[in-house]
Design an enzyme around this catalytic site. Sequence first.
Site, PDB file in Angstrom:
ATOM      1  N   LYS A  73       2.811   0.348  15.865  1.00  0.00           N
ATOM      2  CA  LYS A  73       4.029   0.499  15.236  1.00  0.00           C
ATOM      3  C   LYS A  73       4.083   1.699  14.516  1.00  0.00           C
ATOM      4  O   LYS A  73       5.267   2.180  14.092  1.00  0.00           O
ATOM      5  CB  LYS A  73       4.252  -0.872  14.335  1.00  0.00           C
ATOM      6  CG  LYS A  73       5.477  -0.823  13.425  1.00  0.00           C
ATOM      7  CD  LYS A  73       5.373  -2.056  12.778  1.00  0.00           C
ATOM      8  CE  LYS A  73       6.718  -2.405  11.487  1.00  0.00           C
ATOM      9  NZ  LYS A  73       6.371  -3.302  10.672  1.00  0.00           N
ATOM     10  N   GLN A  74       3.027   2.078  13.941  1.00  0.00           N
ATOM     11  CA  GLN A  74       2.917   3.129  13.136  1.00  0.00           C
ATOM     12  C   GLN A  74       1.521   3.732  13.089  1.00  0.00           C
ATOM     13  O   GLN A  74       0.584   3.431  13.769  1.00  0.00           O
ATOM     14  CB  GLN A  74       3.124   2.729  11.745  1.00  0.00           C
ATOM     15  CG  GLN A  74       2.031   1.596  11.065  1.00  0.00           C
ATOM     16  CD  GLN A  74       2.575   0.873  10.220  1.00  0.00           C
ATOM     17  OE1 GLN A  74       2.878  -0.217  10.332  1.00  0.00           O
ATOM     18  NE2 GLN A  74       2.467   1.103   8.894  1.00  0.00           N
ATOM     19  N   GLU A  84       0.886  -2.735  12.513  1.00  0.00           N
ATOM     20  CA  GLU A  84       1.390  -4.228  12.541  1.00  0.00           C
ATOM     21  C   GLU A  84       1.706  -4.463  13.956  1.00  0.00           C
ATOM     22  O   GLU A  84       2.173  -5.720  13.872  1.00  0.00           O
ATOM     23  CB  GLU A  84       2.660  -4.400  11.434  1.00  0.00           C
ATOM     24  CG  GLU A  84       2.119  -4.027  10.114  1.00  0.00           C
ATOM     25  CD  GLU A  84       3.050  -4.537   9.033  1.00  0.00           C
ATOM     26  OE1 GLU A  84       4.149  -4.197   9.350  1.00  0.00           O
ATOM     27  OE2 GLU A  84       2.692  -4.745   7.607  1.00  0.00           O
ATOM     28  N   TRP A 112       0.860  -1.309   0.114  1.00  0.00           N
ATOM     29  CA  TRP A 112      -0.100  -0.115  -0.106  1.00  0.00           C
ATOM     30  C   TRP A 112       1.087   1.287   0.159  1.00  0.00           C
ATOM     31  O   TRP A 112       0.496   2.376  -0.358  1.00  0.00           O
ATOM     32  CB  TRP A 112      -1.071  -0.026   1.302  1.00  0.00           C
ATOM     33  CG  TRP A 112      -0.405   0.267   2.627  1.00  0.00           C
ATOM     34  CD1 TRP A 112       0.918  -0.273   2.922  1.00  0.00           C
ATOM     35  CD2 TRP A 112      -0.841   1.190   3.543  1.00  0.00           C
ATOM     36  NE1 TRP A 112       0.994  -0.028   4.303  1.00  0.00           N
ATOM     37  CE2 TRP A 112       0.178   0.870   4.719  1.00  0.00           C
ATOM     38  CE3 TRP A 112      -1.927   2.009   3.834  1.00  0.00           C
ATOM     39  CZ2 TRP A 112       0.116   1.927   5.890  1.00  0.00           C
ATOM     40  CZ3 TRP A 112      -2.052   2.649   4.806  1.00  0.00           C
ATOM     41  CH2 TRP A 112      -1.050   2.552   5.967  1.00  0.00           C
ATOM     42  N   ASP A 113       2.151   1.152   0.131  1.00  0.00           N
ATOM     43  CA  ASP A 113       3.184   2.284   0.407  1.00  0.00           C
ATOM     44  C   ASP A 113       3.076   3.117  -1.039  1.00  0.00           C
ATOM     45  O   ASP A 113       2.876   4.295  -0.941  1.00  0.00           O
ATOM     46  CB  ASP A 113       4.533   1.830   0.455  1.00  0.00           C
ATOM     47  CG  ASP A 113       4.834   0.975   1.580  1.00  0.00           C
ATOM     48  OD1 ASP A 113       3.783   0.042   2.049  1.00  0.00           O
ATOM     49  OD2 ASP A 113       5.982   0.671   2.091  1.00  0.00           O
TER      50      ASP A 113
HETATM   51  O1  IFM Z   1       3.608  -1.490   4.045  1.00  0.00           O
HETATM   52  C1  IFM Z   1       4.534  -1.306   4.922  1.00  0.00           C
HETATM   53  C2  IFM Z   1       3.856  -1.672   6.312  1.00  0.00           C
HETATM   54  O2  IFM Z   1       2.851  -0.558   6.225  1.00  0.00           O
HETATM   55  C3  IFM Z   1       4.735  -1.626   7.611  1.00  0.00           C
HETATM   56  N1  IFM Z   1       5.950  -2.589   7.248  1.00  0.00           N
HETATM   57  C4  IFM Z   1       6.472  -2.631   6.095  1.00  0.00           C
HETATM   58  C5  IFM Z   1       5.812  -2.466   4.849  1.00  0.00           C
HETATM   59  C6  IFM Z   1       6.710  -2.061   3.588  1.00  0.00           C
HETATM   60  O3  IFM Z   1       7.069  -0.954   3.722  1.00  0.00           O
END
Ligand code: IFM
Length: 715
Positions: free
Chosen positions: A546-547, A440, A309-310
Amino acid sequence: MFINGFFDYNQVSYGEKYRGYPDNDQVINRLFDPRYIRIKVEDEDSAVDHFQVVNVDKNLDMQTGLVHELFSITTPENRNFNLVVESFASLSKQNVYGVKYAIIPTNFEGDIELIKLHDYVNQSTHQQSEDVRVNQDVGQMQLDFIPDNGQPSYLVTTFRSQQGIILTYQADQATDSNPEIDYFEDDNHHYGYHSKYHAKPGSQKEFEFLFSIGDIHPLVNARMYADQYLASLDNYIRNTSFNSELMASAQVWQTFWLHSDVKIDGDPVIQSCIRFNLFELNQSAGRDEFTSIPAKGLTGNGYGGQFFWDTEIFMLPFFVYTEPTIAKKLLMYRYHTLQMAKEQASDFGLEKGAMYAWRTINGYEASAYWLAGMAQFHINADIAFAVEQYYTITNDEDFLKKDGFEIILETARFWMQYGNFAQVNGKRHFVINRVTGPDEYSALVDNNYYTNVMAQFNLRLAAKYAEKFGDTDIPVQLNVTGEEIAEMKEAADLMYLPYDQEKNVKLQFQNFEQLPKMSISSIDQSRFPLLLHYHPLMLYRAQVNKQADTIMVDYMFPQGNTQDQLKADYDFYEPITTHDSSLSKAIYAIVAARIDRDQQAYDFFSQAVKTDLIDLHHNTKNGIHAGSLGAAWSGIVYGFAGIVNNADHFSLEPHLPDAWNCVKFRLQLHHCELLFTIYQDQVEVELMSGKGMALSVYNKKIKVTPEDPKQICQY
Ligand code: IFM
């Protein structure tokens, strides 16, 4: 050397393999380094003897794309020479790569022989790592020399994915003062170039090579039509030179910078960083509709060189606003893989819809860890969101009709299949249970706020466009019925969005408030990123991010949120977020800017923008963090410039960092190109091309037209 889309499969071995687990991983192939050169000095040979190589200097000229490297080399018998290597990947002819060497002996006179021969495929990097983000596996490739072509030419084929590419390269003497270079065949029937000459101290001799690298073909075609492919590849490098190709490529870079540069007055370090980011993004983007942008760009095989999805959420905005033709090609990659997404939905047991792979190159799922992989179903809505973003900014009706709508519809169908109507707290809702959201450090949760908001948006889009195209034959072709659309609307209207009424925060998922908080500040620095030091379940059972997850919603859908709401969400999630994912800080920066947390916005942004230049995550050696590079651009445009783009109105609410005198960038909107110059207290908008448009700055309406192209607005 990485070629976007040139990959091999690797069989995944599972302890317990359940139905539906992917058999194979997909890994981008690491080919030979085209800068490799073998040098003999008298009886010493760099391929056999240990030459000491010191990299004295390395520069990337982002205006031209030229990499300039200076090495100081000492042979075991203490002969010294400098080697200058200049190289570039052409932007004007996508198949061409150039490399030029200059050799300057510093303390000896003697014979030098230069041998340019690449007789290996997988460049070995000896990387051993326990890091799950690093890809240990390499594809298996075979290299065959194509004999008697007048210049070294190879056919490289993969074993399992059955792909083939052809490469050829030519030597160019550049000027008569340089030694002659000859094509040769060695005892193993390997073809290359060599040159032998007598060198004096201080003398400089140069050697230039142009590679022509073919497109990816199915193995059978690559073998069968090798001669034909080769002939067309030759065309790219015949009757030209390193310098002409470099100039042609530099011109394309110039156009790129004209439209895409971001100029920051007052912050030189950030200025270089953002340019590096944009340079890398442009280098990495697939432009053939069959490739996207790997999470590591084309700089490493971390994450297998796969697309996530990046691209759609973190990188695409930059392309949509500055290079919409590339944005379209990236979206077309999703259109071309829609068939695979439909197959996946059907294999999964759903009756309808498309289920895009969480990580992939060829469209099929490559994630062996489905909890943090395939279960991130939000990718479906992320892609639909990107289609809408592209459409609303470009008004590319043709794309929407032919390709975009089908993506939106099939992904909306997925939500109707995976989610269901249910009673929650005595009320009828549409729920989407057992999904993994962006964060994640949690997995398989119920009603992830981000996922549900995105699914709701996806469903509404499907309904909106089904109605818009109601009079055409599109709904019939795609088997859309009135009942189906009515159900989608109902699901969207009844979407369950968990909310903590006491704290006034959007809840990351249902029952999130019941999990214990993890105290991030009390964890030793050496234990970050947490994913390398804790069992996943220890993270899944706690309130730790994590994010950006729920904060993604505040970034992507700012409308309809009060400042109090944004602040409450930010204050709740920021302390429990580790930012172990590089996709996090730029997003926090944007939301921080919107709620006037200026210093935090700047701190988060400046770390995000420097991610690879300061090796923030200690893993840039496995490749750059392409999503973070794109998100940093968004940090400037959505964060500091404060753009908000509704389908029907474009506005700016700038929050410029104190250190910046101004920031300048161009955006393409509705067939117009606008140049924005944003100062601490005023915004200048200039129409560079197009018919003009209306916009607003902090609610003050302005209009730029060809007759009156420049407007200045105080704020
Ligand atoms: O898509 C990301 C995910 O959101 C976090 N882990 C790494 C992936 C690839 O950059």
